[in-house]
Design a protein around this motif. Structure first.
Motif: not given
Ligand SMILES: [Fe+2]
Ligand SMILES: [Fe+2]
Length: 367
Positions: A198, A230-231, A234, A284, A313
């Motif tokens: 992603h 950006h993630d 996670k 985001h 996103d």
């Molecule tokens: Fe994302």
């Protein structure tokens, strides 16, 4: 149609069969066989991403046959996980089978098995990327290595090296500049680390967006790097929530949403993160009407970078294939984004659509 990756398990032990089914079946399509020959026949008919051979004893007949058959099936590249009881040593060695392999002794932690399967599927994808034209293969290889480095840094409590992340994005920017984005978006999907997949897709789409808007140099680098990292929050979200095949419960949603705060903290601890990349990571999931998270920012509180990243996103998530859903066709994804009136910047969405689908009516309107 079932989109779960396929795993074949050979075991003659009912308890271990139950363990494999319980651990793997939420995320994979399992076929279980007692006998290696039947399993190999099935594998020739329908190739599997991973084969698990559970040994009865030291080196049993199943394993001997597996070595023989796995070499015959090399072109279909099954990866192997061999499992056995506590004190059994494995006599298969990696050179004998010429496919990626991992070995586990019972008792096996469910997470260790899941990580192992993921690693084998990921390694196979990376191997295939090495055979792609360099302009496409290199951005994939460099960013996946970078992402692994970021995971390791987080696991070791070290700061994320954002300069190195930016460097890994340079071939990505070159590939997008020469029209390679469709190939990149497609090829990356074969990897099994969804957060990486992603993130790489968001990096590619944001770069394309910026390129279409006439951005160059450091501005483009901020977009691609921001997309890639950006993630990162996670990477500390629990696996069972992050990769849950079904809908999240009311209790699980706050844990999932917390990834934004974690991304901001992790990147904030880095000395070389750019302001732009930090905005992409921290904003985001915000929406223009204030309905987003974590801060419910509104209207002008969201600058252009944040508005672009929100669009990309969502578009990236809708067009990603997940284990529990196929990728949405791009027209359906644009339809959903267009229905989000008031939440996302519709003017910027028109521009993004014109860039992503050149020659569309939208492009004429924008021009
Ligand atoms: Fe994302
Ligand atoms: Fe996110």
């Amino acid at each position: 149609m079932n989109h779960l990756p396929k795993i074949l398990v050979v075991t003659q032990n009912p308890q271990r069969q139950a363990f494999f089914e319980q651990t793997l079946s939420p995320y994979f399509e399992l076929a279980v066989f007692r006998d290696i020959e039947q399993a190999m026949e099935e594998c020739a008919r329908l190739p599997r991403q991973v084969i698990i051979i559970d040994q009865n004893g030291r080196r049993d007949r199943n394993c001997d046959l597996f070595v023989e058959y796995s070499n015959q099936l090399r072109d279909k590249s099954p990866g192997l996980i061999a499992t056995a009881g506590q004190d059994i040593s494995f006599d298969i060695d990696q050179q004998e089978i010429e496919v990626p392999a991992l070995f586990f002794n019972f008792p096996i932690l469910p997470k260790a098995l899941l990580d192992g399967v993921s690693r084998i599927i990921g390694e196979k994808a990376e191997h295939v990327w090495k055979e792609l034209p360099e302009a496409i293969g290199r951005p994939l290889t460099l960013t996946v290595e970078e992402y692994q480095g970021i995971s390791d840094a987080i696991a070791n409590g070290e700061p994320i090296d954002c300069n190195s992340a930016a460097e890994s994005c340079t071939p990505l920017i070159d590939a997008v500049g020469t029209g390679g984005h469709h190939d990149l978006l497609k090829a990356v999907q074969s990897h099994h680390n969804y957060t990486y997949v992603h993130s790489m897709r968001v990096a590619t789409l944001l770069t394309l967006f910026g390129h279409g808007l006439g951005m160059k140099g450091d501005d483009l680098l901020i977009l691609s790097t921001g997309g890639l990292i950006h993630d990162v929050g996670k990477l500390v979200t629990p696996e069972q929530i992050l990769n849950k095949p079904g809908k999240l419960t009311e209790d699980e949603w706050p844990v999932m949403r917390d990834h934004v705060t974690r991304s901001t903290e992790l990147l904030g601890a880095s000395t070389d993160v750019t302001k732009g990349a930090l905005i992409i990571a921290s904003q985001h999931h915000e929406k223009i009407d204030g309905s987003g998270y974590p801060h419910g920012l509104k209207g002008k509180e969201l600058n252009e970078l944040a508005r672009m990243s929100v669009i990309v996103d969502i578009f990236g998530a809708l067009t990603d294939a997940r284990s529990y859903k196929p990728s949405f066709p791009q027209e359906k994804a644009f339809g959903i984004l267009e229905s989000m009136q008031g939440q996302i910047d519709q003017d910027l969405l028109k521009v993004f659509r014109a860039i992503f689908v050149p020659g569309s009516d939208v492009e004429k309107q924008v021009a």
